[in-house]
Design a protein around this motif. Structure first.
Motif, PDB file in Angstrom:
ATOM      1  N   GLY A 159       0.833  -1.198   0.000  1.00 18.37           N
ATOM      2  CA  GLY A 159       0.000   0.000   0.000  1.00 18.37           C
ATOM      3  C   GLY A 159       0.862   1.239   0.000  1.00 18.37           C
ATOM      4  N   ASN A 160       0.400   2.284  -0.708  1.00 15.20           N
ATOM      5  CA  ASN A 160       1.146   3.539  -0.830  1.00 15.20           C
ATOM      6  C   ASN A 160       0.167   4.698  -0.869  1.00 15.20           C
ATOM      7  OD1 ASN A 160       3.865   2.324  -1.303  1.00 15.20           O
ATOM      8  ND2 ASN A 160       2.883   1.547  -3.155  1.00 15.20           N
ATOM      9  N   SER A 161       0.679   5.892  -0.627  1.00 11.97           N
ATOM     10  CA  SER A 161      -0.204   7.057  -0.545  1.00 11.97           C
ATOM     11  C   SER A 161      -0.570   7.648  -1.894  1.00 11.97           C
ATOM     12  CB  SER A 161       0.446   8.146   0.310  1.00 11.97           C
ATOM     13  OG  SER A 161       1.537   8.751  -0.378  1.00 11.97           O
ATOM     14  N   ASP A 162       0.340   7.567  -2.895  1.00 13.61           N
ATOM     15  CA  ASP A 162       0.134   8.259  -4.178  1.00 13.61           C
ATOM     16  C   ASP A 162      -0.105   9.751  -3.934  1.00 13.61           C
ATOM     17  OD1 ASP A 162      -0.129   8.663  -6.880  1.00 13.61           O
ATOM     18  OD2 ASP A 162      -1.998   7.571  -7.114  1.00 13.61           O
ATOM     19  N   ALA A 163       0.572  10.298  -2.931  1.00 11.61           N
ATOM     20  CA  ALA A 163       0.348  11.687  -2.549  1.00 11.61           C
ATOM     21  C   ALA A 163       0.906  12.639  -3.605  1.00 11.61           C
ATOM     22  CB  ALA A 163       0.995  11.971  -1.196  1.00 11.61           C
ATOM     23  N   HIS A 164       0.110  13.667  -3.922  1.00  4.80           N
ATOM     24  CA  HIS A 164       0.487  14.680  -4.906  1.00  4.80           C
ATOM     25  C   HIS A 164       0.618  16.073  -4.290  1.00  4.80           C
ATOM     26  CE1 HIS A 164      -0.692  11.581  -7.787  1.00  4.80           C
ATOM     27  NE2 HIS A 164      -0.259  12.332  -8.776  1.00  4.80           N
ATOM     28  N   ARG A 165      -0.269  16.409  -3.390  1.00  6.02           N
ATOM     29  CA  ARG A 165      -0.348  17.787  -2.894  1.00  6.02           C
ATOM     30  C   ARG A 165      -1.163  17.785  -1.610  1.00  6.02           C
ATOM     31  NH1 ARG A 165      -3.486  16.758  -7.099  1.00  6.02           N
ATOM     32  NH2 ARG A 165      -1.949  17.513  -8.591  1.00  6.02           N
ATOM     33  N   ASP A 166      -1.164  18.912  -0.893  1.00  8.55           N
ATOM     34  CA  ASP A 166      -2.039  19.039   0.269  1.00  8.55           C
ATOM     35  C   ASP A 166      -3.502  18.920  -0.175  1.00  8.55           C
ATOM     36  OD1 ASP A 166       0.149  19.467   1.895  1.00  8.55           O
ATOM     37  OD2 ASP A 166       0.018  21.655   1.776  1.00  8.55           O
ATOM     38  N   PRO A 167      -4.339  18.184   0.543  1.00 14.66           N
ATOM     39  CA  PRO A 167      -4.090  17.554   1.846  1.00 14.66           C
ATOM     40  C   PRO A 167      -3.689  16.084   1.766  1.00 14.66           C
ATOM     41  CG  PRO A 167      -6.431  17.494   1.401  1.00 14.66           C
ATOM     42  CD  PRO A 167      -5.787  18.132   0.182  1.00 14.66           C
ATOM     43  N   ASP A 168      -3.198  15.599   0.619  1.00 15.72           N
ATOM     44  CA  ASP A 168      -2.772  14.203   0.507  1.00 15.72           C
ATOM     45  C   ASP A 168      -1.757  13.889   1.602  1.00 15.72           C
ATOM     46  OD1 ASP A 168      -4.302  14.344  -1.760  1.00 15.72           O
ATOM     47  OD2 ASP A 168      -2.643  14.079  -3.168  1.00 15.72           O
ATOM     48  N   ARG A 169      -1.954  12.797   2.281  1.00 15.60           N
ATOM     49  CA  ARG A 169      -1.126  12.459   3.442  1.00 15.60           C
ATOM     50  C   ARG A 169      -0.054  11.451   3.057  1.00 15.60           C
ATOM     51  NH1 ARG A 169      -1.577   8.629   7.531  1.00 15.60           N
ATOM     52  NH2 ARG A 169      -3.619   7.938   6.766  1.00 15.60           N
ATOM     53  N   ILE A 170       1.190  11.870   3.100  1.00 12.82           N
ATOM     54  CA  ILE A 170       2.308  10.958   2.868  1.00 12.82           C
ATOM     55  C   ILE A 170       2.329   9.925   3.990  1.00 12.82           C
ATOM     56  CG2 ILE A 170       4.830  10.828   2.897  1.00 12.82           C
ATOM     57  CD1 ILE A 170       4.848  13.453   1.341  1.00 12.82           C
ATOM     58  N   GLY A 171       2.519   8.662   3.609  1.00 12.54           N
ATOM     59  CA  GLY A 171       2.470   7.586   4.588  1.00 12.54           C
ATOM     60  C   GLY A 171       1.071   7.131   4.912  1.00 12.54           C
ATOM     61  N   GLY A 172       0.108   7.475   4.082  1.00 17.24           N
ATOM     62  CA  GLY A 172      -1.265   7.052   4.311  1.00 17.24           C
ATOM     63  C   GLY A 172      -1.853   6.412   3.060  1.00 17.24           C
ATOM     64  N   PRO A 173      -1.741   5.086   2.896  1.00 20.76           N
ATOM     65  CA  PRO A 173      -1.137   4.139   3.827  1.00 20.76           C
ATOM     66  C   PRO A 173       0.361   3.987   3.599  1.00 20.76           C
ATOM     67  CG  PRO A 173      -2.061   2.925   2.013  1.00 20.76           C
ATOM     68  CD  PRO A 173      -2.361   4.391   1.750  1.00 20.76           C
ATOM     69  N   GLN A 174       0.924   3.019   4.331  1.00 20.15           N
ATOM     70  CA  GLN A 174       2.351   2.725   4.227  1.00 20.15           C
ATOM     71  C   GLN A 174       2.555   1.220   4.310  1.00 20.15           C
ATOM     72  OE1 GLN A 174       3.836   3.629   8.690  1.00 20.15           O
ATOM     73  NE2 GLN A 174       2.785   5.331   7.685  1.00 20.15           N
ATOM     74  N   THR A 175       3.645   0.764   3.719  1.00 21.99           N
ATOM     75  CA  THR A 175       3.992  -0.650   3.780  1.00 21.99           C
ATOM     76  C   THR A 175       5.107  -0.835   4.801  1.00 21.99           C
ATOM     77  OG1 THR A 175       3.352  -1.015   1.477  1.00 21.99           O
ATOM     78  CG2 THR A 175       4.810  -2.632   2.467  1.00 21.99           C
ATOM     79  N   VAL A 176       4.891  -1.771   5.725  1.00 20.48           N
ATOM     80  CA  VAL A 176       5.850  -2.048   6.792  1.00 20.48           C
ATOM     81  C   VAL A 176       6.509  -3.380   6.469  1.00 20.48           C
ATOM     82  CG1 VAL A 176       6.181  -2.133   9.286  1.00 20.48           C
ATOM     83  CG2 VAL A 176       4.186  -0.931   8.336  1.00 20.48           C
ATOM     84  N   VAL A 177       7.816  -3.355   6.234  1.00 23.48           N
ATOM     85  CA  VAL A 177       8.509  -4.524   5.698  1.00 23.48           C
ATOM     86  C   VAL A 177       9.601  -4.997   6.656  1.00 23.48           C
ATOM     87  CG1 VAL A 177      10.060  -3.036   4.345  1.00 23.48           C
ATOM     88  CG2 VAL A 177       9.792  -5.433   3.708  1.00 23.48           C
ATOM     89  N   LEU A 178       9.685  -6.309   6.820  1.00 27.46           N
ATOM     90  CA  LEU A 178      10.751  -6.906   7.612  1.00 27.46           C
ATOM     91  C   LEU A 178      11.977  -7.057   6.726  1.00 27.46           C
ATOM     92  CD1 LEU A 178      11.671  -8.251  10.272  1.00 27.46           C
ATOM     93  CD2 LEU A 178      10.819 -10.423   9.348  1.00 27.46           C
ATOM     94  N   ALA A 179      13.054  -6.349   7.085  1.00 21.40           N
ATOM     95  CA  ALA A 179      14.273  -6.352   6.263  1.00 21.40           C
ATOM     96  C   ALA A 179      15.486  -6.511   7.163  1.00 21.40           C
ATOM     97  CB  ALA A 179      14.381  -5.061   5.462  1.00 21.40           C
ATOM     98  N   ASP A 180      16.550  -7.060   6.600  1.00 22.94           N
ATOM     99  CA  ASP A 180      17.769  -7.291   7.371  1.00 22.94           C
ATOM    100  C   ASP A 180      18.465  -5.995   7.743  1.00 22.94           C
ATOM    101  OD1 ASP A 180      17.463 -10.037   7.403  1.00 22.94           O
ATOM    102  OD2 ASP A 180      18.612 -10.327   5.550  1.00 22.94           O
ATOM    103  N   ASP A 181      18.212  -4.938   6.982  1.00 21.74           N
ATOM    104  CA  ASP A 181      18.776  -3.632   7.309  1.00 21.74           C
ATOM    105  C   ASP A 181      18.071  -2.602   6.450  1.00 21.74           C
ATOM    106  OD1 ASP A 181      20.346  -1.744   8.573  1.00 21.74           O
ATOM    107  OD2 ASP A 181      22.238  -2.780   8.159  1.00 21.74           O
TER     108      ASP A 181
END
Length: 512
Positions: free
Chosen positions: A362-384
């Motif tokens: 999931g991603n925000s596809d944010a372009h401008r206000d009031p688009d919310r960056i990180g809404g939604p967001q992908t939380v990934v398990l990574a080694d670093d």
């Protein structure tokens, strides 16, 4: 018939011909090297300007791309292009006029070639290029002599046609030198093996967004993100401008939103400077070539908002080339619900057919206000917190999608003799082995947790308390559920329909 007419000299009346594919058309050319001007030595024209203006009308049914050739003489330091087109009123339900624009240099317009110099779609009415600078969306570099092509993209055409006017201005002078591009590092400080939060579909002033790169980086940090991905429409021009905004706390990956007439795909985490062409439809059978371009550049192929209703947004290429699919795009809407259901059907088909599965993100596809960056967001398990580690986690589906940084999910399955599996993994136990599924939730007050399998929704827990924290456990066997995944939903607002998502996980697979 498309028409073009010069308002100033220099137009060669060569007629129209199809160039490259049936979806492209080349107009009569514009020359700056004819007449008296062409006989004046370049050094004598230092600092002077020449302008040509062309107008014409594109009919309904015009090809996807219409090329206007420009004969550029030697000694040009800057090229400027401005355009306008008429937007007559149309009846409700009828498409009006929309015309995109970009440019290719003397290296040509071949698909996947080296001639691309920029694209602004319909976001700008003018642009410039010179060695040391260019309008956002365009690539700086010398304005070399030869045949350039302005690319017009009639996105939609009204029934009475699309009248347009293009004005080209050349400035003569020393060619100048192009700056050496610098790119953001492929590693940030990180926390070792951990869950990292990211938003991989964002737009800035380098395509049709309204935010600067600095503003995006600041908002990403404020949203609790660890990584983002540059994804401008049909241009990689932002790549060379991100370095100063990266840091130990923010990994900035590079890519493109490849915006075709039959759907959009995010090229996620490609090598710096990678250009992915977009000038084809599903019927042209070319998408596989450009999916390989993305992978050869180290990136992931991610179809974006596959069931969006905007013109040209609905995904028509199938999912055979997808490394992941953007199931949730921006604020959760009915087209996301359709995407989620479609993705779940693909999961069912994969487990029953013994085929590889496609992770969701999931991603925000944010372009401008009031688009919310990180809404939604992908939380990934990574080694670093590195480009390679993040892409590997996304590719393997070791991730969940959250409405915001306040949502935390932990999802696991256990069974047999101490066997455990997490999101994106397989719990390898016999068909009749009892399995316990556990979901821990934080940050979802009043929401409902559901366990979904290849048989549908098999468990719905009571609403979470005001604290938003809770644990759900459910027992099954691999013979009853080939996979399990979790959904966290807001309270429903429409009877018989589920509430909007607050978070969901990629699946855990059960069985050998």
């Amino acid at each position: 018939m498309c028409e073009d007419h010069p308002q100033h000299g220099g137009m060669n009346r060569r007629g129209l011909f199809v160039a490259g594919t049936a979806a492209a058309l080349t107009l009569n050319g514009v020359s700056f090297a004819s007449g008296a001007e062409g006989r004046v030595p370049a050094q004598a024209r230092q600092g002077t300007r020449e302008t040509r203006t062309v107008h014409g009308t594109l009919p309904p049914g015009a090809p996807d791309f219409v090329y206007l050739p420009l004969e550029i003489p030697a000694g040009v330091s800057e090229l400027r292009v401005a355009y306008t087109y008429q937007k007559p009123p149309v009846p409700a339900g009828t498409q009006g006029n929309a015309l995109d624009i970009g440019i290719f240099d003397e290296r040509g317009t071949d698909l996947g070639g080296k001639g691309f110099r920029g694209w602004s779609g319909g976001a700008r009415t003018e642009f410039f290029l010179r060695a040391d600078d260019a309008t956002p969306g365009y690539i700086p570099g010398r304005v070399r002599p030869g045949t350039w092509h302005i690319a017009l993209g009639p996105y939609t055409v009204a029934p009475e046609g699309l009248p347009y006017e293009v004005t080209i201005t050349l400035t003569y002078g020393a060619p100048g030198s192009a700056p050496r591009p610098t790119y953001p590092p492929e590693r940030a400080k990180g926390r070792g093996r951990a869950w990292y939060r990211g938003d991989c579909h964002l737009h800035s002033i380098y395509s049709d967004g309204r935010r600067t790169l600095a503003e995006i980086a600041a908002l990403a940090r404020a949203a609790g993100l660890d990584f983002i991905n540059s994804s401008e429409h049909n241009t990689h021009s932002a790549h060379a401008h991100w370095a100063e905004h990266a840091g130990d706390d923010l990994l900035i990956m590079l890519g493109e939103e490849v915006t075709t007439r039959n759907g959009h795909v995010v090229a996620l985490g490609t090598d710096p400077g990678t250009f992915v062409d977009w000038r084809y439809r599903a019927r042209d059978n070319r998408f596989g070539r450009y999916a390989r371009t993305i992978r050869d550049a180290g990136g992931l192929v991610v179809p974006a908002h596959p069931h969006a209703t905007c013109v040209g947004c609905n995904w028509k290429f199938g999912f055979g080339e997808a490394d992941a699919v953007e199931v949730w795009n921006g604020p959760y809407t009915p087209d996301d619900e359709v995407s989620l259901a479609d993705w779940d059907s693909m999961l069912v088909a994969s487990v029953r057919g013994g085929k590889p599965w496609i992770p969701a993100m999931g991603n925000s596809d944010a372009h401008r206000d009031p688009d919310r960056i990180g809404g939604p967001q992908t939380v990934v398990l990574a080694d670093d917190l590195t480009r390679d580690a993040i892409l590997e986690g996304l590719r393997r589906g070791r991730s969940y999608i959250a409405e915001s940084a306040s949502v935390e999910l932990s999802f696991s399955a256990a069974g047999g003799r101490g066997h455990h599996a997490g999101i994106g993994e397989r719990l390898s136990v016999d068909r009749d082995t009892p399995v316990t599924v556990r979901l821990d939730v934080k940050g979802a007050p009043g929401c409902t947790a559901r366990i979904v399998t290849d048989q549908g929704v098999l468990h719905t827990a009571p609403a979470l308390p005001a604290s938003g924290t809770g644990t759900v456990e459910w027992r099954t066997t691999p013979s009853y559920a080939a996979y399990v995944r979790a959904e966290i939903r807001h309270p429903t607002t429409t009877p018989a329909l589920p509430g909007a998502l607050r978070g969901f996980t990629n699946p855990i697979f059960l069985g050998r």
